[in-house]
Design a protein around this motif. Structure first.
Motif, PDB file in Angstrom:
ATOM      1  N   PRO A 176       0.780  -1.244   0.000  1.00 18.04           N
ATOM      2  CA  PRO A 176       0.000   0.000   0.000  1.00 18.04           C
ATOM      3  C   PRO A 176       0.812   1.295   0.000  1.00 18.04           C
ATOM      4  N   ASN A 177       2.157   1.211   0.018  1.00 17.50           N
ATOM      5  CA  ASN A 177       2.961   2.393   0.351  1.00 17.50           C
ATOM      6  C   ASN A 177       2.957   3.487  -0.704  1.00 17.50           C
ATOM      7  N   SER A 178       2.577   3.162  -1.934  1.00 19.90           N
ATOM      8  CA  SER A 178       2.516   4.193  -2.977  1.00 19.90           C
ATOM      9  C   SER A 178       1.084   4.584  -3.307  1.00 19.90           C
ATOM     10  N   LEU A 179       0.156   4.231  -2.419  1.00 20.67           N
ATOM     11  CA  LEU A 179      -1.253   4.581  -2.614  1.00 20.67           C
ATOM     12  C   LEU A 179      -1.664   5.660  -1.626  1.00 20.67           C
ATOM     13  N   ASN A 180      -2.648   6.451  -2.029  1.00 15.17           N
ATOM     14  CA  ASN A 180      -3.178   7.486  -1.142  1.00 15.17           C
ATOM     15  C   ASN A 180      -4.568   7.062  -0.669  1.00 15.17           C
ATOM     16  N   LEU A 181      -4.594   5.993   0.112  1.00 18.35           N
ATOM     17  CA  LEU A 181      -5.842   5.439   0.630  1.00 18.35           C
ATOM     18  C   LEU A 181      -5.799   5.428   2.153  1.00 18.35           C
ATOM     19  N   SER A 182      -6.955   5.583   2.755  1.00 21.56           N
ATOM     20  CA  SER A 182      -7.034   5.622   4.216  1.00 21.56           C
ATOM     21  C   SER A 182      -7.929   4.503   4.724  1.00 21.56           C
ATOM     22  N   GLY A 183      -7.656   4.057   5.942  1.00 28.73           N
ATOM     23  CA  GLY A 183      -8.444   2.988   6.524  1.00 28.73           C
ATOM     24  C   GLY A 183      -7.669   1.683   6.514  1.00 28.73           C
ATOM     25  N   ASP A 184      -8.181   0.710   7.253  1.00 28.49           N
ATOM     26  CA  ASP A 184      -7.504  -0.578   7.379  1.00 28.49           C
ATOM     27  C   ASP A 184      -8.040  -1.545   6.320  1.00 28.49           C
ATOM     28  N   TYR A 185      -7.199  -1.926   5.401  1.00 27.37           N
ATOM     29  CA  TYR A 185      -7.595  -2.886   4.369  1.00 27.37           C
ATOM     30  C   TYR A 185      -6.508  -3.940   4.184  1.00 27.37           C
ATOM     31  N   ALA A 186      -5.992  -4.435   5.318  1.00 23.42           N
ATOM     32  CA  ALA A 186      -4.927  -5.438   5.297  1.00 23.42           C
ATOM     33  C   ALA A 186      -5.364  -6.706   4.566  1.00 23.42           C
ATOM     34  N   TRP A 187      -6.666  -7.011   4.543  1.00 18.22           N
ATOM     35  CA  TRP A 187      -7.146  -8.176   3.805  1.00 18.22           C
ATOM     36  C   TRP A 187      -6.688  -8.129   2.348  1.00 18.22           C
ATOM     37  N   SER A 245      -9.556  -7.536   9.281  1.00 15.79           N
ATOM     38  CA  SER A 245      -8.443  -6.602   9.115  1.00 15.79           C
ATOM     39  C   SER A 245      -8.341  -5.653  10.299  1.00 15.79           C
ATOM     40  N   LYS A 246      -9.494  -5.255  10.811  1.00 21.03           N
ATOM     41  CA  LYS A 246      -9.508  -4.334  11.948  1.00 21.03           C
ATOM     42  C   LYS A 246      -8.987  -5.000  13.220  1.00 21.03           C
ATOM     43  N   MET A 247      -9.066  -6.321  13.260  1.00 23.28           N
ATOM     44  CA  MET A 247      -8.611  -7.080  14.424  1.00 23.28           C
ATOM     45  C   MET A 247      -7.322  -7.830  14.121  1.00 23.28           C
ATOM     46  N   LYS A 262      -7.147 -16.332   4.597  1.00 18.37           N
ATOM     47  CA  LYS A 262      -8.374 -16.133   3.823  1.00 18.37           C
ATOM     48  C   LYS A 262      -8.154 -15.101   2.717  1.00 18.37           C
ATOM     49  N   GLY A 263      -7.339 -14.068   3.026  1.00 14.57           N
ATOM     50  CA  GLY A 263      -7.027 -13.079   1.992  1.00 14.57           C
ATOM     51  C   GLY A 263      -6.351 -13.716   0.802  1.00 14.57           C
ATOM     52  N   LEU A 264      -5.412 -14.645   1.052  1.00 16.64           N
ATOM     53  CA  LEU A 264      -4.742 -15.351  -0.040  1.00 16.64           C
ATOM     54  C   LEU A 264      -5.733 -16.180  -0.855  1.00 16.64           C
ATOM     55  N   LEU A 265      -6.613 -16.900  -0.156  1.00 22.16           N
ATOM     56  CA  LEU A 265      -7.582 -17.744  -0.854  1.00 22.16           C
ATOM     57  C   LEU A 265      -8.541 -16.917  -1.697  1.00 22.16           C
ATOM     58  N   VAL A 266      -8.982 -15.785  -1.162  1.00 17.92           N
ATOM     59  CA  VAL A 266      -9.883 -14.914  -1.920  1.00 17.92           C
ATOM     60  C   VAL A 266      -9.164 -14.369  -3.150  1.00 17.92           C
ATOM     61  N   ALA A 267      -7.896 -14.054  -3.015  1.00 20.36           N
ATOM     62  CA  ALA A 267      -7.116 -13.590  -4.163  1.00 20.36           C
ATOM     63  C   ALA A 267      -7.047 -14.680  -5.233  1.00 20.36           C
ATOM     64  N   PHE A 268      -6.857 -15.935  -4.798  1.00 20.73           N
ATOM     65  CA  PHE A 268      -6.844 -17.051  -5.748  1.00 20.73           C
ATOM     66  C   PHE A 268      -8.178 -17.172  -6.476  1.00 20.73           C
ATOM     67  N   LEU A 269      -9.281 -17.055  -5.726  1.00 22.29           N
ATOM     68  CA  LEU A 269     -10.603 -17.143  -6.343  1.00 22.29           C
ATOM     69  C   LEU A 269     -10.784 -16.044  -7.394  1.00 22.29           C
TER      70      LEU A 269
END
Length: 513
Positions: free
Chosen positions: A312-323, A372-374, A386-393
């Protein structure tokens, strides 16, 4: 005629000098204006090492012109990632006014102080003994006898301005040196414009190597003895940086830095933790059981962390989206490993199996966004697995619907191009989901597994590639069916099937030639 020429030349010379004077005067005024604008917000900070206590440092600072940068309330970082109670490390805080008179204050918490009035200077001590939670040391400052990793966001107070510039001077023991990605003024003096992202390695006996990719300089810093040669690490970093530059279409930074360090305390075998902060990649790792495993682990670490230089380091986005920026990053790093021939397709399948096992055993009922918030409160595995699996899907759905012409790369590139640093800041989750929703085949995945709470059902997505799960219950066992169709074979190649064999063949051919 001579007189006319003489006076004409003098008039020309005088007009030229006058013109130069006004240009230089204008330039001088511009420089003066910039100097006043920037340096009126400079904080002069000194960090002193080498005191009687090995792990302690002394910090002192003063505002060069503008003490409006800080209020009467003084706050320090008390927790970061899974490192907690950092405020306890601070002691001997002293505040001073412009005349050097000490200012009284009250302590309301380990990291919170309120002074009687605003201060112009300060000093305090921090004990940087490594945490008992050893892996958490990848995210915070620490110092041992031979070296230390210093991060300004947990060393300095939270100043009341995003525009504050730090003139940072290190006072170091003999034979110590500093490695940093910050602007160097001279010697051990740096100009830091973003203290939240500034990272410094101090110590002796570390090695540095600059890697150039296009116009980007990547400085690789290694400390300690490893199971591979330094040259291999430099070559890996260069290869991965080039691969991601191709994925995103460009490299958005002029320079970056990678620190590869052992943990400051013994943690046993096969452990690692990393963080990419700004353009700084910090990898803390322990030895592996074998040389080949150490090389694979290093490549894995670099693939994942270098990816973060874009997302995320070159994006200008706010909030937690670690997923997304963690889970999807793990998947893309895995795929990149296969594509570059560092790991085989069996490794790709094994990683999917492990992620499926962790996801099926998960007891939490929240959505992936909620997880992500937790993230640092028991939901780390969910974010990554789960994030990896969703990316695969998502990858499977895109490849199937486009007949192999589109995959996750279009998602990453579009998010980067739409929400880069120069764009207007927007909510991360809304923005990422908006890009995903542009592709109708991804809608069920979003509703069920990102916003919803359903367990992963991947049978139909596996079948896209002719892959079957012959395992039972939570134990997945993925196999390619004995006779996949031509279309399934074509899509398998898009995942990197047989890629390692081809890469090795290409390398042999290059060496022969």
């Amino acid at each position: 005629l001579r007189t006319t020429i003489y006076f004409s030349s003098h008039i020309y010379w005088m007009s030229t000098m006058i013109k130069k004077f006004f240009i230089n005067a204008t330039l001088f005024l511009m420089i003066l204006f910039v100097y006043q604008t920037v340096f009126s917000q400079v904080i002069d900070v000194k960090i002193k090492l080498g005191a009687s206590e090995v792990s302690a440092i002394h910090i002192e600072g003063k505002f060069l012109a503008n003490n409006e940068l800080i209020e009467k309330k003084w706050s320090f970082t008390d927790s970061y990632a899974d490192a907690e109670n950092l405020g306890k490390r601070i002691s001997d805080l002293h505040l001073f006014d412009e005349k050097g008179n000490e200012i009284s204050y009250k302590k309301f918490a380990e990291s919170e102080y309120v002074a009687d009035r605003k201060a112009s200077a300060f000093s305090y001590k921090i004990d940087l003994k490594p945490l008992d939670n050893t892996i958490a040391n990848a995210h915070i400052s620490w110092l041992i006898e031979s070296h230390g990793l210093l991060m300004l966001n947990d060393l300095l107070p939270k100043f009341n301005s995003d525009k504050a510039t730090i003139k940072l001077t290190f006072e170091l023991p003999e034979n110590y040196k500093v490695a940093a990605n910050e602007e160097k003024i001279e010697g051990s003096v740096f100009l830091v414009k973003d203290l939240e992202k500034a990272v410094f390695l101090v110590g002796k006996n570390f090695r540095e190597q600059e890697v150039l990719v296009n116009k980007t300089s990547l400085n690789f810093v290694i400390l300690g003895e490893w199971q591979f040669k330094d040259k291999l690490a430099f070559e890996m970093a260069e290869e991965i940086l080039k691969e991601y530059a191709d994925l995103f279409g460009e490299i958005p930074f002029q320079k970056a830095q990678i620190f590869l360090l052992p943990f400051p305390k013994n943690i046993g075998l096969n452990r690692w933790r990393a963080e990419t902060r700004g353009e700084n990649v910090m990898i803390l790792s322990s030895p592996m059981l074998a040389v080949n495993l150490a090389e694979q682990r290093l490549h894995e670490q670099l693939r994942h962390e270098i990816f973060h230089l874009w997302i995320p380091n070159s994006l200008n986005l706010s909030g937690d989206y670690a997923w997304f920026y963690e889970g999807f990053a793990v998947y893309q790093a895995l795929k990149t490993g296969v594509w570059l021939g560092q790991i085989g397709f069996d490794d790709y399948l094994n990683t999917l199996e492990q992620a499926y096992f962790l996801e099926q055993k998960r007891t939490a009922n929240g959505s992936l966004i909620d997880s992500s918030k937790m993230r640092w409160n028991g939901e780390v595995s969910s974010v990554y697995a789960k994030g990896l699996l969703v990316a695969f899907l998502c990858d499977a759905a895109l490849l199937q619907n486009s007949k192999g012409k589109k995959d996750l790369k279009i998602i990453f590139r579009e998010i980067y191009q739409t929400h880069g640093k120069m764009s207007k800041k927007k909510d991360a989750n809304l923005s990422v989901l908006k890009v995903l929703r542009q592709y109708r085949e991804l809608t069920p995945i979003i509703e069920k597994y990102i916003e919803g709470t359903e367990k992963i059902d991947w049978t139909n997505y596996l079948s896209v590639f002719g892959i079957e799960n012959v395992g039972k219950g939570t134990n997945a066992d993925l196999k390619i069916k004995s006779k996949p169709s031509n279309r399934e074979k074509a899509l398998l190649k898009k995942l990197g099937y047989n890629r390692r064999r081809n890469v090795k063949k290409q390398k042999i051919e290059r060496n022969v030639n």
